[in-house]
Scaffold this active site. Structure first.
Site, PDB file in Angstrom:
ATOM      1  N   ASP A   1     -39.177  44.422   1.902  1.00 53.80           N
ATOM      2  CA  ASP A   1     -38.300  44.755   0.784  1.00 53.80           C
ATOM      3  C   ASP A   1     -38.260  46.275   0.616  1.00 53.80           C
ATOM      4  O   ASP A   1     -38.955  46.857  -0.218  1.00 53.80           O
ATOM      5  CB  ASP A   1     -38.761  44.075  -0.494  1.00 53.80           C
ATOM      6  CG  ASP A   1     -37.642  44.035  -1.531  1.00 53.80           C
ATOM      7  OD1 ASP A   1     -36.546  44.553  -1.240  1.00 53.80           O
ATOM      8  OD2 ASP A   1     -37.869  43.485  -2.622  1.00 53.80           O
TER       9      ASP A   1
ATOM     10  N   CYS B   1     -38.066  48.403  -2.744  1.00 52.61           N
ATOM     11  CA  CYS B   1     -38.339  47.612  -3.934  1.00 52.61           C
ATOM     12  C   CYS B   1     -38.799  48.657  -4.952  1.00 52.61           C
ATOM     13  O   CYS B   1     -39.574  49.537  -4.613  1.00 52.61           O
ATOM     14  CB  CYS B   1     -39.458  46.620  -3.639  1.00 52.61           C
ATOM     15  SG  CYS B   1     -39.873  45.624  -5.062  1.00 52.61           S
TER      16      CYS B   1
ATOM     17  N   PHE C   1     -37.826  41.061 -11.628  1.00 51.12           N
ATOM     18  CA  PHE C   1     -37.528  40.655 -13.003  1.00 51.12           C
ATOM     19  C   PHE C   1     -36.686  41.691 -13.715  1.00 51.12           C
ATOM     20  O   PHE C   1     -36.550  42.834 -13.260  1.00 51.12           O
ATOM     21  CB  PHE C   1     -38.828  40.423 -13.786  1.00 51.12           C
ATOM     22  CG  PHE C   1     -39.653  41.671 -13.977  1.00 51.12           C
ATOM     23  CD1 PHE C   1     -39.300  42.614 -14.933  1.00 51.12           C
ATOM     24  CD2 PHE C   1     -40.788  41.908 -13.210  1.00 51.12           C
ATOM     25  CE1 PHE C   1     -40.042  43.777 -15.114  1.00 51.12           C
ATOM     26  CE2 PHE C   1     -41.538  43.072 -13.383  1.00 51.12           C
ATOM     27  CZ  PHE C   1     -41.165  44.008 -14.334  1.00 51.12           C
TER      28      PHE C   1
ATOM     29  N   GLU D   1     -36.784  42.877 -17.751  1.00 46.20           N
ATOM     30  CA  GLU D   1     -37.569  42.603 -18.959  1.00 46.20           C
ATOM     31  C   GLU D   1     -37.102  43.487 -20.112  1.00 46.20           C
ATOM     32  O   GLU D   1     -36.939  44.698 -19.942  1.00 46.20           O
ATOM     33  CB  GLU D   1     -39.050  42.855 -18.657  1.00 46.20           C
ATOM     34  CG  GLU D   1     -39.985  42.394 -19.751  1.00 46.20           C
ATOM     35  CD  GLU D   1     -41.442  42.334 -19.275  1.00 46.20           C
ATOM     36  OE1 GLU D   1     -41.844  41.301 -18.701  1.00 46.20           O
ATOM     37  OE2 GLU D   1     -42.173  43.324 -19.468  1.00 46.20           O
TER      38      GLU D   1
ATOM     39  N   HIS E   1     -36.711  45.458 -12.111  1.00 48.68           N
ATOM     40  CA  HIS E   1     -37.550  45.511 -10.910  1.00 48.68           C
ATOM     41  C   HIS E   1     -36.888  44.695  -9.802  1.00 48.68           C
ATOM     42  O   HIS E   1     -36.804  43.471  -9.906  1.00 48.68           O
ATOM     43  CB  HIS E   1     -38.935  44.920 -11.252  1.00 48.68           C
ATOM     44  CG  HIS E   1     -39.871  44.876 -10.081  1.00 48.68           C
ATOM     45  ND1 HIS E   1     -40.886  43.954  -9.971  1.00 48.68           N
ATOM     46  CD2 HIS E   1     -39.966  45.629  -8.971  1.00 48.68           C
ATOM     47  CE1 HIS E   1     -41.552  44.149  -8.853  1.00 48.68           C
ATOM     48  NE2 HIS E   1     -41.014  45.153  -8.216  1.00 48.68           N
TER      49      HIS E   1
ATOM     50  N   HIS F   1     -41.003  51.765  -4.714  1.00 50.87           N
ATOM     51  CA  HIS F   1     -42.377  51.302  -4.460  1.00 50.87           C
ATOM     52  C   HIS F   1     -42.692  51.114  -2.982  1.00 50.87           C
ATOM     53  O   HIS F   1     -43.854  51.077  -2.595  1.00 50.87           O
ATOM     54  CB  HIS F   1     -42.601  49.933  -5.130  1.00 50.87           C
ATOM     55  CG  HIS F   1     -42.753  49.995  -6.599  1.00 50.87           C
ATOM     56  ND1 HIS F   1     -42.600  48.901  -7.397  1.00 50.87           N
ATOM     57  CD2 HIS F   1     -43.069  51.025  -7.402  1.00 50.87           C
ATOM     58  CE1 HIS F   1     -42.804  49.248  -8.645  1.00 50.87           C
ATOM     59  NE2 HIS F   1     -43.078  50.532  -8.671  1.00 50.87           N
TER      60      HIS F   1
ATOM     61  N   HIS G   1     -48.612  51.101  -8.269  1.00 45.97           N
ATOM     62  CA  HIS G   1     -47.240  50.625  -8.511  1.00 45.97           C
ATOM     63  C   HIS G   1     -47.180  49.441  -9.453  1.00 45.97           C
ATOM     64  O   HIS G   1     -46.104  49.031  -9.865  1.00 45.97           O
ATOM     65  CB  HIS G   1     -46.554  50.262  -7.207  1.00 45.97           C
ATOM     66  CG  HIS G   1     -46.801  48.864  -6.718  1.00 45.97           C
ATOM     67  ND1 HIS G   1     -48.064  48.361  -6.499  1.00 45.97           N
ATOM     68  CD2 HIS G   1     -45.950  47.864  -6.416  1.00 45.97           C
ATOM     69  CE1 HIS G   1     -47.963  47.113  -6.070  1.00 45.97           C
ATOM     70  NE2 HIS G   1     -46.702  46.774  -6.014  1.00 45.97           N
ATOM     71  N   GLY G   2     -48.316  48.866  -9.782  1.00 47.98           N
ATOM     72  CA  GLY G   2     -48.271  47.700 -10.661  1.00 47.98           C
ATOM     73  C   GLY G   2     -49.677  47.211 -10.909  1.00 47.98           C
ATOM     74  O   GLY G   2     -50.645  47.944 -10.695  1.00 47.98           O
TER      75      GLY G   2
ATOM     76  N   LYS H   1     -36.385  36.102 -14.782  1.00 52.13           N
ATOM     77  CA  LYS H   1     -37.046  36.158 -13.476  1.00 52.13           C
ATOM     78  C   LYS H   1     -36.141  35.563 -12.418  1.00 52.13           C
ATOM     79  O   LYS H   1     -35.342  34.697 -12.694  1.00 52.13           O
ATOM     80  CB  LYS H   1     -38.322  35.324 -13.507  1.00 52.13           C
ATOM     81  CG  LYS H   1     -39.425  35.944 -14.312  1.00 52.13           C
ATOM     82  CD  LYS H   1     -40.763  35.359 -13.956  1.00 52.13           C
ATOM     83  CE  LYS H   1     -41.023  35.260 -12.489  1.00 52.13           C
ATOM     84  NZ  LYS H   1     -40.926  36.513 -11.757  1.00 52.13           N
TER      85      LYS H   1
END
Lengths: 481, 135
Positions: free
Chosen positions: A99, A102, A207, A209, A237, A329, A404-405, A480
C-alpha cells in the site's frame, strides 16, 4: 531461532535497544529500536529478525531503525526506517509495502462537539458518501488521461478539478506530489485497477474518523496548526488502493530477478532490491512516486466529499475547513541528511513510519517553519489519536522519522477469535463512539484490544524527542472499510 | 479445503496442505477468495489463465496475483478453480459469480502476496505451502 533473535538484543538506554551486527550474517550496520519496558514484552522475534535483515542491504547508513510501533511485517518490519546512500545504495519495495503512500490527513473544522447534534446521522451520511470496503467504486470515473494526470500531479489534480483549495497543497508532505513520478513505469494492469477506485477508502485498517480535540500539550504549536480544545476534526487514513498494490506486485517481480543480476544476497526475498541508479531501481522509484501521487489525490477526493457533507449538514463554508497536514506512512524518498557533519543525499525508506521534519526544514510551509512538521498519529479504533510536531532530534537520530500509529499486538485471526465485533461496537456506542463498517469481523480485527496502547507509543517518541506532543484527539464516530 | 491460519501479527499467513501441486494452487486461490469475500457461492462465470515463470514458487505468486487482479477488475468472486501445471507453466479455469455487495463484503481486502516466508515443501502428507498475504 525464536530465542536467539531476542537474546541478541542489548539495551542502550531507557527506551533504546540495539540488535548488534552478526545477529544475521551480512549486517553492515546494527539495528536500533525504541521501546519502553512494557512494550518490549510484546516484541516478536520476527520483528527483530526483519530489522536485522534490513541491515544487510547494500548502502545502508548508520542503523536499521525501528520506531516504537515496531512489529512483525514482511520485508522490513512495520515501524522500520532505513536510509541508503544515493550512489551505493538500493531501493526495495519491501521497505515501502504493497500500500504505497498509505497515509493520514487531518481536517480541522469550525464546529464544536455541541454543534454536531445527531452524531449517528452524520456518521451514516459520511458512510453513504465515502465508498468503503471491498469492491467499492469511486464517485468519479476517471478517464485514462485523468489518471495519468493524477499520477503526475498528485493532490494538485483534484484541487484543479475543484475538489479542494490551493492552500491544501501547502499542507501536504511533498506538497502532495513527488516530482519523480513516472507514469510510464506503472503497468496497464495497475492503471486498470486505479481508474474506478479514486476517492474510495479501501478496507482493513483504513478509516475516516470524526474526532474532538480533547487536550492541548503545546499551545503555541496548536495555534500554528489551527487546533483548539473542543474543536471537531476529521482524520482520513487510506492509501493508493489497487493501483499501488499492483505497482508493488509488478516491480517486486522485476526486482526479484534484478537482485540476482546485481549479485545481491538477501536473507528474505521480499527485500528484493536494485541499486538506486539501476534501470530497475529507477523504474520502481518512478512507479512508486506515481502511486504515491495517486494516494495523495485519493485522500484529497475523500476530504472533498467530507467537506461537502459537513458543509451541507451544518451550513458551514467549505473554506472554513482547513487541512492541518497530510503525511505518508509507506514510502521511499530522496532526501538530504547530515551524517557526521556532512550533507548526504539518501533514499529514506519509511515502512509504517512518519516523516517528522523539524523546525526550519526547507520542505515545510512558512506557517510551520517554527513549529516543525505536523505529525499525525492515528490511534486504533475507539482510542485517542495524537497530533505531534517534528523535531531537530528526529533529524539527528532517525533521518527525520517517528512512529506511524499504535502498532498491532494481536494478530487479526487472534483478534477475531477473542474479540466479538458486535460487542465492541455496542461498548463503543455506550461510550458515545459510533462505528459504521461493512461487517462486524472488520470491527473485531481493528478493535483497540488488538493494538498497543497509542498513549504509550507517543509517550516514548515524545520522551525520546523524535517528535513532541501537541494535542490529543478523541473519536466521536468512525467509518471503516 | 485444507488450510490453517498461522500466527502473524499484522497480516494473514496460511499453511495449505494438498496432495498435488495442481490442487495446492487451486486451494490457495480459493482460500484467498474466502479471506476477501467471505463464503463464495457457485457461479457460472468462467475465466481462463495461462502463465509461466522461472520456478514453482514464482509461478504460484504470479498465479495468485493474477487471480487477485481478475477478481478486482472484473468484479468476480471465484468459487472453483481447476489448475494444471506442466513444469513451470500452468493453465487454470476459474469459475464464480459476479461480486454482490450484499453477500460479498464479509471479508478483508488482500493488498498483495509476499515472498516473505514463502515455501512449498513435499512431505508425506502432500505439498505443504506457507504463504503470507498483506491485508
Amino acid at each position: 531461532m525464536v530465542d536467539t533473535m531476542l537474546e541478541r538484543v542489548t539495551r542502550l538506554g531507557e527506551f533504546e535497544w540495539e540488535v548488534p551486527r552478526g545477529t544475521v550474517p551480512g549486517m553492515s550496520v546494527p539495528g536500533r529500536f525504541f521501546l519502553s519496558d512494557s512494550l518490549y514484552k510484546s516484541l516478536e522475534s520476527g520483528a527483530v529478525q526483519q530489522l536485522a535483515n534490513v541491515a544487510t542491504l547494500p548502502g545502508i547508513i548508520r542503523y536499521s531503525l525501528g520506531m516504537p510501533d515496531i512489529h512483525w511485517g514482511y520485508g522490513f518490519p512495520i515501524g522500520g526506517v532505513a536510509a541508503f546512500e544515493r550512489d551505493t545504495g538500493v531501493i526495495s519495495p519491501g521497505g515501502v509495502g504493497f500500500d504505497i503512500n498509505c497515509g493520514v490527513r487531518l481536517l480541522s473544522t469550525p464546529l464544536t462537539i455541541d454543534d454536531l447534534g445527531h452524531r449517528r446521522e452524520l456518521i451514516e451520511t459520511l458512510y453513504q458518501a465515502v465508498p468503503t470496503g471491498v469492491g467499492a467504486k469511486g464517485p468519479v470515473r476517471l478517464s485514462i488521461g485523468d489518471l495519468e494526470d493524477m499520477m503526475v500531479q498528485g493532490a494538485a489534480w483534484p484541487v484543479r478539478q475543484g475538489y479542494g483549495l490551493a492552500e491544501d497543497l501547502d499542507h501536504c508532505e511533498e506538497r502532495g506530489c513527488m516530482t519523480q513520478a513516472d507514469s510510464l513505469a506503472v503497468s496497464a494492469k495497475a492503471k486498470q485497477r486505479g481508474m474506478p477506485q479514486s476517492g474510495t477508502l479501501g478496507a482493513g485498517n483504513h478509516f475516516l474518523e470524526v474526532q474532538v480535540v480533547k487536550e492541548i500539550y503545546d499551545p503555541g504549536a496548536a495555534e500554528a496548526f489551527g487546533i483548539h480544545p473542543g474543536q471537531v476534526c476529521v482524520m482520513i487514513h487510506c492509501g493508493s488502493r489497487g493501483l499501488g498494490h499492483q505497482t508493488c506486485t509488478d516491480h517486486l517481480k522485476v526486482l526479484e530477478g534484478a537482485t540476482k543480476r546485481y549479485n545481491i544476497e538477501l536473507p528474505d526475498r521480499q527485500l528484493a532490491c536494485a541499486p538506486l541508479s539501476s534501470p530497475e531501481g529507477m523504474a520502481y522509484f518512478g512507479a512508486m512516486a506515481a502511486s504515491a501521487n495517486y494516494a495523495w489525490a485519493n485522500r484529497q477526493m475523500i476530504m472533498h466529499t467530507t467537506r461537502t457533507v459537513l458543509g451541507k449538514m451544518y451550513g458551514i463554508d467549505y473554506e472554513s475547513m482547513h487541512l492541518v497536514y497530510d503525511v505518508a506512512h509507506n514510502v521511499a524518498k530522496m532526501e538530504e541528511h547530515s551524517i557526521e557533519g556532512k550533507r548526504i543525499a539518501v533514499c529514506v525508506h519509511r515502512k509504517g513510519a512518519t516523516r517528522a521534519f523539524g523546525p526550519g526544514s526547507p520542505d515545510l510551509p512558512p506557517r510551520y517553519a517554527k513549529t516543525g512538521q505536523p505529525v499525525i498519529i492515528p490511534g486504533s479504533m475507539g482510542s485517542s489519536s495524537y497530533l505531534l510536531r517534528g523535531t531537530e532530534t528526529a533529524m539527528e537520530r532517525t533521518f527525520g522519522s517517528t512512529c506511524h500509529g499504535a502498532g498491532r499486538i494481536l494478530s487479526r485471526s487472534a483478534a477475531k477469535k477473542t474479540i466479538n465485533g458486535a460487542k465492541v461496537k455496542n461498548s463503543l456506542s455506550r461510550e458515545g463512539i459510533i462505528v459504521r463498517a461493512p461487517n462486524d469481523a472488520a470491527i473485531a480485527e481493528e478493535s483497540p484490544g488488538a493494538y498497543k496502547p497509542s498513549a504509550e507509543v507517543v509517550r516514548i517518541v515524545d520522551a525520546l524527542g523524535i517528535s513532541n506532543l501537541v494535542a490529543r484527539l478523541e473519536p466521536l464516530g468512525v467509518i471503516k472499510g | 479445503m485444507s488450510y490453517e491460519e498461522l500466527d502473524h501479527t499484522a497480516d494473514i499467513r496460511l499453511r495449505v496442505i494438498s496432495p498435488s501441486l495442481d490442487s495446492l494452487f487451486a486451494e490457495t486461490a480459493l482460500a484467498m477468495m474466502k479471506i476477501i469475500y467471505g463464503e463464495p457461492c457457485p457461479g457460472e462465470v468462467g475465466r481462463t489463465l495461462e502463465l509461466e515463470a522461472g520456478n514453482t514458487e514464482n509461478l504460484l505468486l504470479d498465479f495468485l496475483s493474477e487471480v487477485l487482479f481478475l477478481s478486482e477488475v472484473e468484479y468476480l468472486v471465484f468459487s472453483s478453480a481447476i489448475v494444471h501445471l506442466a513444469g513451470n507453466s500452468l493453465k487454470a479455469l476459474l469459475t464464480g459469480e459476479p461480486f454482490d455487495p450484499e453477500r460479498h463484503r464479509g471479508g478483508t481486502e488482500i493488498k498483495g502476496i509476499s515472498y516473505s516466508g514463502l515455501r512449498i515443501v513435499k512431505e508425506d502428507e502432500g505439498y505443504v505451502l506457507d504463504i503470507l498475504f498483506d491485508v
